[in-house]
Design an enzyme around this catalytic site. Structure first.
Site, PDB file in Angstrom:
ATOM      1  N   GLU A  48       0.821  -1.210   0.000  1.00 15.51           N
ATOM      2  CA  GLU A  48       0.000   0.000   0.000  1.00 15.51           C
ATOM      3  C   GLU A  48       0.857   1.262   0.000  1.00 15.51           C
ATOM      4  O   GLU A  48       0.528   2.242  -0.671  1.00 15.51           O
ATOM      5  CB  GLU A  48      -0.957   0.000   1.204  1.00 15.51           C
ATOM      6  CG  GLU A  48      -2.095  -1.002   1.093  1.00 15.51           C
ATOM      7  CD  GLU A  48      -3.017  -0.732  -0.080  1.00 15.51           C
ATOM      8  OE1 GLU A  48      -3.082   0.424  -0.545  1.00 15.51           O
ATOM      9  OE2 GLU A  48      -3.686  -1.675  -0.543  1.00 15.51           O
ATOM     10  N   TYR A 131      -6.388   6.624   4.257  1.00 10.83           N
ATOM     11  CA  TYR A 131      -6.589   5.594   3.233  1.00 10.83           C
ATOM     12  C   TYR A 131      -5.798   4.330   3.564  1.00 10.83           C
ATOM     13  O   TYR A 131      -6.326   3.210   3.532  1.00 10.83           O
ATOM     14  CB  TYR A 131      -6.187   6.088   1.838  1.00 10.83           C
ATOM     15  CG  TYR A 131      -6.036   4.924   0.894  1.00 10.83           C
ATOM     16  CD1 TYR A 131      -7.155   4.299   0.354  1.00 10.83           C
ATOM     17  CD2 TYR A 131      -4.779   4.372   0.611  1.00 10.83           C
ATOM     18  CE1 TYR A 131      -7.038   3.173  -0.456  1.00 10.83           C
ATOM     19  CE2 TYR A 131      -4.650   3.249  -0.194  1.00 10.83           C
ATOM     20  CZ  TYR A 131      -5.784   2.659  -0.727  1.00 10.83           C
ATOM     21  OH  TYR A 131      -5.660   1.539  -1.506  1.00 10.83           O
ATOM     22  N   ASP A 149      -9.810   4.698  -2.819  1.00  7.46           N
ATOM     23  CA  ASP A 149      -8.729   5.184  -3.674  1.00  7.46           C
ATOM     24  C   ASP A 149      -9.343   5.738  -4.960  1.00  7.46           C
ATOM     25  O   ASP A 149     -10.567   5.861  -5.083  1.00  7.46           O
ATOM     26  CB  ASP A 149      -7.698   4.083  -3.955  1.00  7.46           C
ATOM     27  CG  ASP A 149      -8.223   2.994  -4.884  1.00  7.46           C
ATOM     28  OD1 ASP A 149      -9.454   2.962  -5.163  1.00  7.46           O
ATOM     29  OD2 ASP A 149      -7.410   2.175  -5.348  1.00  7.46           O
TER      30      ASP A 149
END
Length: 351
Positions: A48, A131, A149
């Site tokens: 990520e 996020y 996203d």
């Protein structure tokens, strides 16, 4: 607008994901997950961080190399800063690499090498924002967090035919995404929506005819899918200029500098140079007859374009300076340089 509640979006997406999930080196396939295999939080976190503002295609090789060199968060935490920054070179946004090390060391030293499994606890780690915390919590620990996203934003904007432009519509899009996030298999669902956006609900020419959620899609019904999501126009990027100085000794050693920890390319090795501005003054690291090379280096950062002139000379024998580094030829690796500095090296080498 159609009511997507008439159609079980999450079930349809999970059924589609079970058949069409993309294979990725950090992902546990849906069949394996159903059999009880859980993702490694370290690998999810690493992927990520790498994927921020970068494509899956660009990240794959970096991820494989990182996890071969440092298969656990403890191994990464113990790695030398220069080696990690060098392996990161080319991915850009180097603050991510600095925060990567900070986070790995906090997890290793304060959490016993185990990532916390809740959104709030993850959010307290260095370099982890809303996020990333939601993505790790959902994908690694199967918690029903809302992962938003660019792919998910696009899917939500089209599914609900939302014409308010980004970034102002983020909260509205997140509310829709949250309402659709199921309590069962939320990790697989988060990846399913992202896969849908990446492979079917693409920015241009979405493949609506094979979309598993075409039935409730309000934008498809209205014929507006190719117009969404709308975005507030960005201001044009300014152009800055600078000078870079490459000096090599007769023994092959290079004169280099380490950039300040804060700011662009923080902590990275590079060539001495001027400030980057509208009209930078020449700033050679020592007085000499510097030769300017033909051509120039062009590079684009997030907020500006950069044009560099490259100067070169021979490094005097025995020269030293407290703020600069004489890098012996055997220790110099072009791959350790950030992209803009490697472009300067490539231009120097080609002349």
């Amino acid at each position: 607008m159609r009511d997507s509640g008439e159609f079980d979006v999450s079930s349809a997406l999970l059924d589609w994901y079970d058949r069409h999930a993309r294979e990725m080196p950090w992902r546990v396939a849906p069949a394996d997950r159903a059999a009880g295999v859980m993702p490694d939080p370290y690998r999810i976190w690493l992927s990520e961080v790498m994927l921020q503002q970068t494509t899956v295609a660009a990240v794959r090789d970096y991820f494989v190399r990182f996890t071969t060199l440092w298969p656990t968060v403890q191994a990464l935490a113990a790695a030398p800063d220069d080696q990690v920054m060098g392996e990161w070179a080319g991915l850009g946004y180097y603050a991510r690499a600095r925060n990567l090390l900070k986070c790995a060391r906090v997890v290793a030293e304060q959490h016993g090498g185990t990532f916390p499994d809740t959104y709030d606890a993850l959010l307290n780690l260095p370099g982890i924002g809303p996020y990333t915390a939601a993505a790790i919590s959902a994908i690694a620990f199967d918690r029903p967090e809302t992962v938003l996203d660019g792919n998910v934003e696009r899917v939500m904007a089209r599914l609900f035919d939302i014409h308010d432009p980004l970034p102002g519509s983020k909260l509205q899009l997140k509310k829709h995404a949250a309402a659709l996030t199921p309590a069962t298999r939320p990790g697989d669902y988060a990846q399913a929506v992202m896969d849908l956006g990446a492979t079917i609900c693409t920015p241009k020419s979405p493949a609506c005819g094979i979309c598993p959620v075409q039935a409730p899609c309000a934008a498809r019904a209205a014929g507006t899918q190719s117009d969404l999501p709308r975005k507030t126009p960005k201001k044009p990027k300014p152009t800055r200029y600078g000078h870079v100085y490459i000096a090599q000794g007769d023994n092959g050693a290079f004169l280099m500098e380490r950039r300040p920890d804060k700011g662009l390319l923080g902590g990275m090795l590079g060539w001495p140079g001027s400030e980057w501005s509208d009209g930078p003054a020449e700033a050679p690291p020592f007085p000499c007859e510097w030769q300017v090379l033909p051509g120039e280096v062009r590079h684009t950062f997030t907020h500006f374009h950069l044009i560099l002139r490259i100067w070169t000379t021979t490094l005097p024998v025995g020269w030293s300076h407290d703020d600069l580094i004489v890098m012996e030829r055997h220790a110099f690796r072009p791959s350790d340089l950030p992209t803009v500095m490697r472009k300067a090296y490539d231009l120097w080498r080609s002349t």
